[in-house]
Design a protein around this motif. Structure first.
Motif, PDB file in Angstrom:
ATOM      1  N   TYR A 144       0.847  -1.191   0.000  1.00  0.00           N
ATOM      2  CA  TYR A 144       0.000   0.000   0.000  1.00  0.00           C
ATOM      3  C   TYR A 144       0.883   1.243   0.000  1.00  0.00           C
ATOM      4  O   TYR A 144       1.945   1.266   0.629  1.00  0.00           O
ATOM      5  N   ILE A 170      -7.199  -3.672  -0.432  1.00  0.00           N
ATOM      6  CA  ILE A 170      -7.240  -4.325  -1.730  1.00  0.00           C
ATOM      7  C   ILE A 170      -7.536  -5.802  -1.535  1.00  0.00           C
ATOM      8  O   ILE A 170      -7.081  -6.419  -0.562  1.00  0.00           O
ATOM      9  N   LEU A 212     -10.883  -2.551  -4.679  1.00  0.00           N
ATOM     10  CA  LEU A 212     -10.252  -1.595  -3.782  1.00  0.00           C
ATOM     11  C   LEU A 212     -11.345  -0.944  -2.954  1.00  0.00           C
ATOM     12  O   LEU A 212     -12.184  -0.210  -3.486  1.00  0.00           O
TER      13      LEU A 212
END
Length: 116
Positions: free
Chosen positions: A59, A69, A80
């Motif tokens: 991330y 995610i 997402l």
């Protein structure tokens, strides 16, 4: 050839939530990673989050703790979940797929606007 189709963008108020989905189709073989990038006006495209198959989930620091995610292997989708959205999250979000031979595929992009 691989096609990536995003959905789920839109306008949301600060603090709100959105869920983006990306469906992959075509000659999908040997996926290395799937994920999301974004590009705000006047800025470079940047990684938001990605799943490396058999490896870690990455991330961007700016979205850690707010975005999640996930990948559905059976449906060849990557999602997402975006919570606590801020104005600085406003951008065009692109789905991305990288093959084991490091060929990159991109979706057409979906606009996310965070504004009151």
């Amino acid at each position: 050839q691989v096609q990536l189709v995003e959905s789920g963008g839109g306008l949301v108020q600060p603090g709100g939530s959105l869920r983006l989905s990306c469906a992959a189709s075509g000659s999908i073989v040997s996926i290395y990673s799937m994920g999301w990038y974004r590009q705000a006006p006047g800025k470079q495209r940047e990684l938001v989050a990605e799943i490396t198959i058999g490896g870690p989930i990455n991330y961007a620091d700016s979205v850690k703790g707010r975005f999640t995610i996930s990948r559905d292997v059976a449906k060849n989708t990557v999602n997402l979940e975006m919570n606590s959205l801020k104005s600085e999250d406003t951008a065009v979000y692109y789905c991305h797929l990288k093959t084991q031979s490091f060929f990159n595929y991109w979706g057409q992009g979906t606009q996310v606007t965070v504004s009151s």
